[in-house]
Design a protein around this motif. Structure first.
Motif, PDB file in Angstrom:
ATOM      1  N   UNK A  90      13.400 -22.294 -53.250  1.00 11.61           N
ATOM      2  CA  UNK A  90      14.123 -22.481 -51.990  1.00 11.61           C
ATOM      3  C   UNK A  90      14.987 -21.269 -51.668  1.00 11.61           C
ATOM      4  N   UNK A  91      15.613 -20.698 -52.688  1.00 10.45           N
ATOM      5  CA  UNK A  91      16.436 -19.508 -52.478  1.00 10.45           C
ATOM      6  C   UNK A  91      15.608 -18.365 -51.892  1.00 10.45           C
ATOM      7  N   UNK A  92      14.480 -18.051 -52.533  1.00  8.98           N
ATOM      8  CA  UNK A  92      13.646 -16.943 -52.070  1.00  8.98           C
ATOM      9  C   UNK A  92      12.978 -17.274 -50.735  1.00  8.98           C
ATOM     10  N   UNK A  93      12.529 -18.529 -50.584  1.00  5.72           N
ATOM     11  CA  UNK A  93      11.885 -18.946 -49.342  1.00  5.72           C
ATOM     12  C   UNK A  93      12.850 -18.794 -48.168  1.00  5.72           C
ATOM     13  N   UNK A  94      14.089 -19.277 -48.344  1.00  7.03           N
ATOM     14  CA  UNK A  94      15.074 -19.187 -47.279  1.00  7.03           C
ATOM     15  C   UNK A  94      15.412 -17.750 -46.923  1.00  7.03           C
ATOM     16  N   UNK A  95      15.572 -16.906 -47.935  1.00  7.52           N
ATOM     17  CA  UNK A  95      15.925 -15.511 -47.668  1.00  7.52           C
ATOM     18  C   UNK A  95      14.781 -14.779 -46.980  1.00  7.52           C
ATOM     19  N   UNK A  96      13.551 -15.008 -47.454  1.00  5.66           N
ATOM     20  CA  UNK A  96      12.387 -14.368 -46.850  1.00  5.66           C
ATOM     21  C   UNK A  96      12.169 -14.859 -45.424  1.00  5.66           C
ATOM     22  N   UNK A  97      12.329 -16.160 -45.202  1.00  2.00           N
ATOM     23  CA  UNK A  97      12.178 -16.715 -43.858  1.00  2.00           C
ATOM     24  C   UNK A  97      13.223 -16.127 -42.917  1.00  2.00           C
ATOM     25  N   UNK A  98      14.448 -15.989 -43.423  1.00  2.45           N
ATOM     26  CA  UNK A  98      15.498 -15.388 -42.608  1.00  2.45           C
ATOM     27  C   UNK A  98      15.196 -13.937 -42.266  1.00  2.45           C
ATOM     28  N   UNK A 130       9.704  -6.998 -45.675  1.00  2.00           N
ATOM     29  CA  UNK A 130       9.608  -8.186 -46.533  1.00  2.00           C
ATOM     30  C   UNK A 130       8.964  -7.869 -47.879  1.00  2.00           C
ATOM     31  N   UNK A 131       8.024  -6.940 -47.922  1.00  2.00           N
ATOM     32  CA  UNK A 131       7.463  -6.529 -49.213  1.00  2.00           C
ATOM     33  C   UNK A 131       8.540  -5.871 -50.077  1.00  2.00           C
ATOM     34  N   UNK A 132       9.383  -5.069 -49.449  1.00  2.00           N
ATOM     35  CA  UNK A 132      10.504  -4.472 -50.189  1.00  2.00           C
ATOM     36  C   UNK A 132      11.466  -5.559 -50.661  1.00  2.00           C
ATOM     37  N   UNK A 133      11.669  -6.565 -49.833  1.00  2.00           N
ATOM     38  CA  UNK A 133      12.549  -7.681 -50.206  1.00  2.00           C
ATOM     39  C   UNK A 133      12.003  -8.431 -51.412  1.00  2.00           C
ATOM     40  N   UNK A 134      10.677  -8.555 -51.513  1.00  2.00           N
ATOM     41  CA  UNK A 134      10.059  -9.224 -52.669  1.00  2.00           C
ATOM     42  C   UNK A 134      10.454  -8.550 -53.974  1.00  2.00           C
ATOM     43  N   UNK A 135      10.464  -7.233 -53.977  1.00  2.00           N
ATOM     44  CA  UNK A 135      10.838  -6.509 -55.199  1.00  2.00           C
ATOM     45  C   UNK A 135      12.316  -6.711 -55.533  1.00  2.00           C
ATOM     46  N   UNK A 136      13.146  -6.876 -54.474  1.00  2.00           N
ATOM     47  CA  UNK A 136      14.566  -7.149 -54.707  1.00  2.00           C
ATOM     48  C   UNK A 136      14.749  -8.528 -55.335  1.00  2.00           C
ATOM     49  N   UNK A 137      13.930  -9.507 -54.902  1.00  2.00           N
ATOM     50  CA  UNK A 137      14.025 -10.876 -55.410  1.00  2.00           C
ATOM     51  C   UNK A 137      13.320 -11.060 -56.753  1.00  2.00           C
ATOM     52  N   UNK A 175       4.394 -14.565 -49.091  1.00  2.00           N
ATOM     53  CA  UNK A 175       5.337 -14.849 -48.014  1.00  2.00           C
ATOM     54  C   UNK A 175       5.641 -13.610 -47.180  1.00  2.00           C
ATOM     55  N   UNK A 176       5.563 -12.429 -47.811  1.00  2.00           N
ATOM     56  CA  UNK A 176       5.856 -11.183 -47.100  1.00  2.00           C
ATOM     57  C   UNK A 176       4.850 -10.927 -45.986  1.00  2.00           C
ATOM     58  N   UNK A 177       3.643 -11.439 -46.134  1.00  2.00           N
ATOM     59  CA  UNK A 177       2.620 -11.298 -45.097  1.00  2.00           C
ATOM     60  C   UNK A 177       2.607 -12.520 -44.191  1.00  2.00           C
ATOM     61  N   UNK A 178       2.793 -13.699 -44.779  1.00  2.00           N
ATOM     62  CA  UNK A 178       2.673 -14.949 -44.023  1.00  2.00           C
ATOM     63  C   UNK A 178       3.747 -15.088 -42.947  1.00  2.00           C
ATOM     64  N   UNK A 179       5.007 -14.887 -43.289  1.00  2.00           N
ATOM     65  CA  UNK A 179       6.086 -15.123 -42.338  1.00  2.00           C
ATOM     66  C   UNK A 179       5.981 -14.236 -41.090  1.00  2.00           C
ATOM     67  N   UNK A 272      18.644 -13.261 -42.050  1.00  2.00           N
ATOM     68  CA  UNK A 272      18.613 -13.866 -43.381  1.00  2.00           C
ATOM     69  C   UNK A 272      19.963 -14.463 -43.745  1.00  2.00           C
ATOM     70  N   UNK A 273      21.034 -13.736 -43.452  1.00  2.00           N
ATOM     71  CA  UNK A 273      22.376 -14.241 -43.765  1.00  2.00           C
ATOM     72  C   UNK A 273      22.666 -15.499 -42.964  1.00  2.00           C
ATOM     73  N   UNK A 274      22.307 -15.485 -41.669  1.00  2.00           N
ATOM     74  CA  UNK A 274      22.534 -16.641 -40.811  1.00  2.00           C
ATOM     75  C   UNK A 274      21.867 -17.885 -41.386  1.00  2.00           C
ATOM     76  N   UNK A 275      20.607 -17.744 -41.806  1.00  2.00           N
ATOM     77  CA  UNK A 275      19.856 -18.887 -42.327  1.00  2.00           C
ATOM     78  C   UNK A 275      20.338 -19.295 -43.711  1.00  2.00           C
ATOM     79  N   UNK A 276      20.563 -18.308 -44.578  1.00  2.00           N
ATOM     80  CA  UNK A 276      20.953 -18.624 -45.950  1.00  2.00           C
ATOM     81  C   UNK A 276      22.323 -19.291 -46.024  1.00  2.00           C
TER      82      UNK A 276
END
Length: 497
Positions: A90-98, A130-137, A175-179, A272-276
């Protein structure tokens, strides 16, 4: 000069309306005209919201069926997978979605402005971010076991959850491609294909789970592999549809995706901040309730209420996405009044839906918990919380709509500040004081946090009321000019969407 053309695809009642030359609504002059606008905007919004809500429910079902199949393996396995999907997932999903939600603003406005070719560029830009965000997560996945132990989970559950989490790393990258692909399609109202892909993926997921767990006996490893396969099935299906059936928006890979990328990153982070801040707000309540006396009943009753609230939330997430599409499209078209009217109509309808849910819930407060538990003590505890759940449902019916407007208009930073103040400066401390210091328990905690949500909704309604929609159109034009890689005229397309 004014004319009275029919809106494209709208009911014949539009003939009673006066439209401006660019296709926007003229000021309403009668109840009959207001009723026509109400009907037109209802049809437009629900044509988008219905399929999106169905797709989200299917996505919700993917997690649910994973838990159901794992639950037949054993209690430890069920707890481990649930913890993995709920905490890390949920943490990663929410951040990626945001992070991906910034695309709703830009793609919707570009499509409305007739700059359809920019949609593919924006989508690629979001893929990169979002691909860069994946490496951060990634560290959260690799070190899931020690993180969960630090949060107080038992070693046996944390170890198995950590193993499952590592195996779901491929799902994170999907998720980086899907969203971004989903936002690309939503902006063009191509939502039926998303619903079909989600439905077929859910059916295949159930089949794969049965094969890997019941036939091959792979246990939680099989569940993780099935989860990865289903996620990439959705990703590849959406990508194929974009490449082969979206020729207007997709013109191949482009170096323009790297242009103005830092401005795009700032909007993505704000989204992302708004949603998270919203997601973590509810998670923090569960953590606080877990420290109350008689925590089993407190957490159990609250979980039942939030589970039921979650199903209603699926509907309003669909409305949220539809509102984002409608507002961004109309702003891109240069239709400030149409954007305003669509917001007012949807807020009113959502409020009525929320009130209806609250009434049904209150009437059945002594009985609906039977669906989730056979414990009479737990049923009484749930009935005791039913009124708070009803109020929450009403607030949750309006708040997602305004959040959708915020994304469609590009107001993410403002909403993030409002969320921070209302939730964490006001609501959370008030809930803590009522729950612990005033000794009101879960009622106090939830009541205080509802107060924070109510304040947030009130402030967003004030922002909405004070919005200068003509100025929003000007900002949309400037955003397209700066981030589109070319100059864009302020002249708008004279066709209605």
């Amino acid at each position: 000069m004014e004319t009275t053309p029919l809106l494209n695809g709208a009911p014949s009642t539009t003939s009673t309306l006066t439209l401006l030359e660019n296709g926007d609504y003229a000021p309403l002059r009668s109840f009959k005209e207001a009723k026509s606008v109400f009907w037109i905007e209802t049809v437009k919004t629900w044509k988008i919201a219905g399929p999106i809500a169905f797709q989200i429910i299917c996505q919700y079902g993917t997690n649910s069926f994973t838990n159901i199949f794992v639950g037949h393996i054993g209690n430890v396995e069920l707890s481990a997978v649930t913890i993995s999907l709920t905490v890390i997932g949920t943490f990663s999903f929410g951040f990626m979605l945001g992070m991906g939600s910034a695309l709703e603003t830009l793609c919707g406005q570009a499509f409305g402005a007739g700059q359809v070719h920019l949609l593919g560029v924006y989508m690629q830009r979001s893929w990169i971010i979002l691909l860069a965000t994946c490496f951060i997560l990634l560290p959260f996945y690799i070190f899931a076991t020690p993180i969960l132990k630090l949060l107080g989970q038992e070693d046996e559950i944390a170890d198995l959850a950590g193993q499952f989490t590592i195996l779901t790393i491929p799902q994170l990258f999907s998720l980086a491609i899907t969203f971004p692909t989903i936002k690309f399609l939503q902006a063009q109202s191509k939502v039926n294909v998303l619903a079909w892909i989600g439905f077929l993926a859910l059916l295949l997921h159930i089949g794969i789970l049965w094969l890997f767990i019941n036939v091959f006996g792979w246990g939680t490893t099989g569940a993780a592999i099935a989860f990865d396969i289903t996620s990439w099935e959705i990703t590849l299906a959406q990508f194929a549809y974009v490449v082969f059936w979206c020729k207007d928006g997709w013109h191949g890979f482009s170096w323009l995706a790297f242009k103005e990328i830092w401005a795009f990153v700032r909007l993505s982070i704000a989204s992302a901040v708004m949603l998270c801040l919203e997601v973590w707000y509810m998670m923090s309540m569960i953590l606080l309730v877990g420290n109350l006396n008689n925590a089993v009943i407190a957490v159990g009753s609250l979980s039942i209420c939030l589970n039921l609230n979650g199903w209603e939330a699926m509907l309003f997430i669909g409305i949220n996405a539809a509102m984002s599409v409608r507002v961004s499209n109309e702003l891109g078209l240069g239709h400030p009044r149409a954007a305003k009217y669509s917001v007012y109509v949807t807020v009113l309808q959502s409020l009525f839906i929320g009130l209806f849910c609250m009434v049904v819930l209150v009437i059945t407060r002594d009985h609906f918990a039977v669906i989730f538990t056979s414990s009479e003590e737990m049923q009484r505890a749930v009935a005791h919380l039913a009124y708070l759940l009803g109020v929450t449902m009403v607030l949750n019916s309006v708040q997602p709509v305004i959040s959708g407007v915020a994304v469609g208009g590009g107001w993410q930073t403002l909403v993030a500040y409002i969320n921070l103040g209302c939730y964490y400066v006001f609501g959370l401390p008030l809930g803590y004081l009522l729950g612990y210091k005033a000794d009101l328990g879960v009622m106090g905690l939830w009541g205080g946090m509802i107060a924070g949500a109510a304040l947030q909704t009130l402030l967003l309604l004030i922002v909405l009321y004070r919005t200068n929609w003509n100025k929003e159109v000007e900002q949309t034009t400037e955003r397209m000019r700066l981030w589109g890689g070319q100059d864009i005229s302020t002249d708008r397309i004279n066709n209605s969407i």
